[in-house]
Structure formats: C-alpha cells, structure tokens
Design an enzyme around this catalytic site. Structure first.
Site, PDB file in Angstrom:
ATOM      1  N   SER A 320     -52.007 -10.390  62.651  1.00  0.00           N
ATOM      2  CA  SER A 320     -53.290  -9.836  63.046  1.00  0.00           C
ATOM      3  C   SER A 320     -53.383  -8.333  62.817  1.00  0.00           C
ATOM      4  CB  SER A 320     -53.562 -10.206  64.501  1.00  0.00           C
ATOM      5  OG  SER A 320     -54.933 -10.236  64.759  1.00  0.00           O
ATOM      6  N   ASP A 331     -53.569  -2.020  49.916  1.00  0.00           N
ATOM      7  CA  ASP A 331     -54.750  -1.964  49.041  1.00  0.00           C
ATOM      8  C   ASP A 331     -55.010  -0.554  48.529  1.00  0.00           C
ATOM      9  OD1 ASP A 331     -55.142  -4.636  49.320  1.00  0.00           O
ATOM     10  OD2 ASP A 331     -57.122  -4.517  50.241  1.00  0.00           O
ATOM     11  N   LYS A 345     -52.997 -14.387  60.485  1.00  0.00           N
ATOM     12  CA  LYS A 345     -54.116 -14.505  61.429  1.00  0.00           C
ATOM     13  C   LYS A 345     -55.188 -13.494  61.042  1.00  0.00           C
ATOM     14  CE  LYS A 345     -55.545 -14.304  66.234  1.00  0.00           C
ATOM     15  NZ  LYS A 345     -56.595 -13.288  66.006  1.00  0.00           N
TER      16      LYS A 345
END
Length: 483
Positions: A320, A331, A345
């Site tokens: 999470s 990224d 998750k």
C-alpha cells in the site's frame, strides 16, 4: 486535473493499509453521502427474499436470535462480500479503529488480516512483544489462548489479542515448514511504534527504515536525514530507504516520504473512483503531507537530498503506502528499487460513519503511480531482484501471499491478468542471489539479524553495493583535472 485544496483533501478519508494490531489509519469523517449521486430504485424482489429469510430464522432457528444481531450480521456479510478490505464497523469495531489511530495501545504488535478463516500475520511491528518472540510474516494464528480462531471475525480475533498491559496471552501459530504448531506466550505491552529508524551504515552511506506510515513519519524522516548528514560531517554518497515488511499506513505519510526526495510539485500518486472526492492528485507539495504544522519538514534539508543516489528496499510484505513511495520514486527515475515483488494493494479505503457508533470502511478508489500504473493485485517489480538470503533461494510463504491471493480482490484495471501468473519482471536489469558460503540458516552466526544494520542482512548489503557502484560511475563521469 487540478489539485484539490488541502482543506478538501483532509475531508477524504484515505487509508493505505489493512486492519491490524498496530496500523495507523487516517480518520476524517464525512457523514453525508454524495448528494450528486442518483439512487437506483430498491430491488424489491431481493428485499422480499431478505425479509423472508429474516422471518424464517426468527421463527425456526434452534435458539432465539435478537433482531439487532441478525441485522448487524447481514450488513457485515453484505460489505465483506465486496472485497478483502471493506468492512462494517459496529460499535466495538469502530471503537477499536479509533484506538488504532491514537498511536499507542495495549497489545502484541502484529499487523494481521484474515485468510481461509484464520488470522494471518502480515508483519510483526518492530520492537514489540510479537517481534521479539519471533512471530513471522505468513504465520497463521490458529488459537488465541484456548479459543479457536476459525469462526471468529477479524475484529473479534483482534479484540482477544488486545487487553490489559502486562497480562499474558498465548498464541498457537501454524508455520509452513514446521510439522507441529508453535506455541508462544506473550505479555501485552503499550505499543508505541517508532515509524522511522536510521543509522549511518558506513561512512558516506545512510540507512533509513520506515516501519509504517504514521502522522509524524514525514517530520521524523526530515529529522533522520538531518542527523545522518550531521553524523557523516559531509554530503552523503547514497541512502538506502528500507520499506521491507512495511504494511502501509497514512497516505499523506507516503506523499511526504516521496516528497523528501522528489522535486517540488512532482506527481506522487493519483486516485480514481466513482465519486468526485475519490479523484485526487497528490504532489510533492507541503499541502499534501503536512497536517497542523506550518513548517515544511524538508525546507532546510541539504540541497543535494534531491539528487543523492537512492535505493529503495522492498519485499512481499511491502504494501500500500510503501508501494506508493516505491512506485513514485521508480517512475521519476529518482531511485532504484531493490528486493522482491511487493504485496500489490492498490486500493483506497474511506471511513464513512453511519451514526455516532458505527461506520463503513469502504473501498472507494484505486491509486496509480505517476506513470499511470495500477499496483492493484500486481505490486511493484524491483529494478534489481535480490532474494532474501535467509530464505535459501525460495520465496517465504508469508511473503509469497499477496493481494492477488486474497478472495474477492479487485482486478487491476490496466492488467486483467495481474496476479494470475507469476509476475514477469519486465524492467529487471539483473538478479542477485545469495552466495553459497552463507550457512544453512542464511546468516552469519556471529551477526545479530535483529540489528538495524547487519552484515548478515544480504538484501541490505546488496543495496549498499548498488549505491557504491553508482558512486563509482558518478566519479568516472566527472571530468578529470590535469595538473
């Protein structure tokens, strides 16, 4: 999409972790339903069937049952049938959730969820009775005292493990590879989770561990970075950010940790859901990670913190909020992610009060990395796969159970096959396995694997090696000065 003002952001109750005995949750109550939504007509035939079943139970069940119990159980079943993270919080469960947000409580220190009717340990919280007793991720709790866990709800099991500080509780654990149950007796303690730990791993290289994301995690991270620079007495050559077995926590904590290393206003995460308040974009801006403090925790940090070589350590217990950080830094090409595939998750839960004593914890959105990747049921694939040496080359049972293994989990909207097969590490550049010289138990007997920075921690040592290789490459690229 324009940024939401901070006041509106705070109204959205975003949870980046599951239920447990030590998870900090974000509570921001919004009692009103979305006024813009148009209610569909009630399904008369289905309600008639419900009424019939209700009447039959009241009349024919072997023992009398109170109306309140039947209604509550019906609501619980309706919500539990949606996905693994939505639940109905009755008075006891709602009170339990509020206790979790206070940051300290009497308990054992275990992050748990429900699997196959048993309570499964997601991760023991560091420096707690469970952690010190050797409870491991993936252990199943079969009995609490003399009570069989099978048949209990997750909240009922959690309540039994909670209790008066100093009182003992016995857990019967099932662990893969063990032929007999493991019985441990723990003393309940005040659980105060230190979410950020740090140490100078060696001259020039800092180590920061985030155990879970809490209200003060961003502030504590800023303090840790300052302390490491001060202790090193020179700019750092690299930092390892350890998110292994971090089950998540507050979403604004994840935004803050990411913001410490990213340029201001860089996109960290965005969410997509059906209602307007569930569609948000969170950037590396103080309005999205500071709560009541007016001071930017990272304003006075050394300028090179935005460029210092960075490795993020993850594993199957990283879930999470941890995945948000790893995904954002990956990224933006700000860090190399090292370790094993994360939990997967990628959903957001909102607390929606029903009345003063009960509420819904409802999945309201999915979150996406800056490049539009959904982590749901897939997780983050490391740039460099490094297996845990203590597992002797095999994925640990506890870490191998991921979101995709949970019943009724949400699909990944951008990858319908996520979780159905072993993840293909498309971006993996290399894979590092433990050397043969490590003994059968996977550790150096002269080392303490519980130390914050241990030479027997193979993944950490490889993360440091990655930083050193990066440093060599940086030095190689610097223009030489001839004298």
């Amino acid at each position: 999409m324009s940024h939401k003002p901070y006041s509106r952001w705070k109204k959205v109750s975003l949870l980046a972790a599951g239920a447990g005995l030590g998870v900090a949750l974000s509570l921001s109550f919004n009692a009103s339903a979305d006024k813009d939504s148009v209610s569909n007509p009630l399904p008369i035939d289905e309600l008639r069937a419900f009424s019939t079943v209700f009447g039959v139970i009241k009349q024919s069940y072997v023992e009398p049952v109170e109306d309140k119990k039947l209604i509550n159980e019906a609501i619980k079943g309706m919500v539990a049938g949606l996905d693994p993270h939505s639940s109905y919080l009755d008075e006891a469960a709602f009170k339990e959730l509020k206790v979790n947000t206070q940051g300290e409580f009497g308990g054992l220190g275990i992050e748990v969820n429900m699997e196959d009717g048993l309570v499964r340990v997601v991760s023991p919280i560091e420096d707690t009775p469970a952690y010190r007793a050797g409870v491991k991720p993936g252990d199943f709790i079969a009995k609490i005292g003399d009570t069989q866990v099978q048949g209990l709800t997750l909240n009922e099991a959690v309540a039994k493990m909670r209790g008066k500080v100093g009182e003992p509780v016995t857990l019967t654990l099932l662990r893969k590879g063990e032929s007999k149950p493991i019985v441990v007796t723990l003393k309940r303690a005040i659980i105060k989770v230190q979410s950020v730990k740090y140490k100078l791993a060696e001259p020039g290289y800092g180590y920061i561990r985030v155990t879970q994301f809490q209200e003060h995690t961003s502030e504590n991270l800023g303090q840790a970075i300052e302390a490491l620079y001060k202790e090193n007495k020179a700019p750092l050559k690299g930092i390892v950010l350890d998110l292994r077995n971090d089950p998540g926590g507050l979403l604004d904590g994840a935004v803050g940790v990411s913001a410490a290393f990213l340029p201001k206003d860089a996109l960290v995460v965005y969410t997509e859901g059906r209602v307007a308040d569930s569609k948000i974009r969170l950037t590396a801006n103080p309005q999205f990670y500071q709560r009541d403090s007016k001071k930017d925790f990272f304003k006075d940090l050394p300028a090179d913190i935005k460029n210092v070589p960075l490795v993020v350590l993850v594993n199957g217990g990283s879930a999470s909020a941890s995945e948000i950080v790893a995904g954002a830094l990956q990224d933006h090409k700000r860090a190399l992610v090292v370790g094993t595939q994360t939990f997967g998750k990628g959903s957001v839960q909102t607390i929606l009060p029903i009345d003063a004593k009960s509420a819904l914890k409802l999945t309201t959105a999915r979150y996406f990395t800056p490049n539009g990747r959904s982590i749901q049921a897939k997780g983050i694939t490391p740039d460099i796969i490094v297996e845990d040496a203590t597992l002797n080359g095999k994925e640990d049972f506890g870490l191998r159970l991921r979101e995709s293994d949970l019943g009724k989990h949400l699909d990944n909207p951008s990858d319908k096959d996520a979780g159905k097969t072993e993840a293909t590490p498309a971006v993996v550049k290399t894979e590092i396995k433990k050397p043969a010289k490590i003994n059968a138990s996977g550790v150096d007997p002269d080392e303490n694997p519980r130390e914050l920075v241990s030479k027997s921690d193979f993944q950490l040592q490889q993360a440091l090696n990655v930083l050193k290789v990066q440093q060599l490459m940086l030095n190689k690229d610097k223009p030489s000065v001839k004298k």
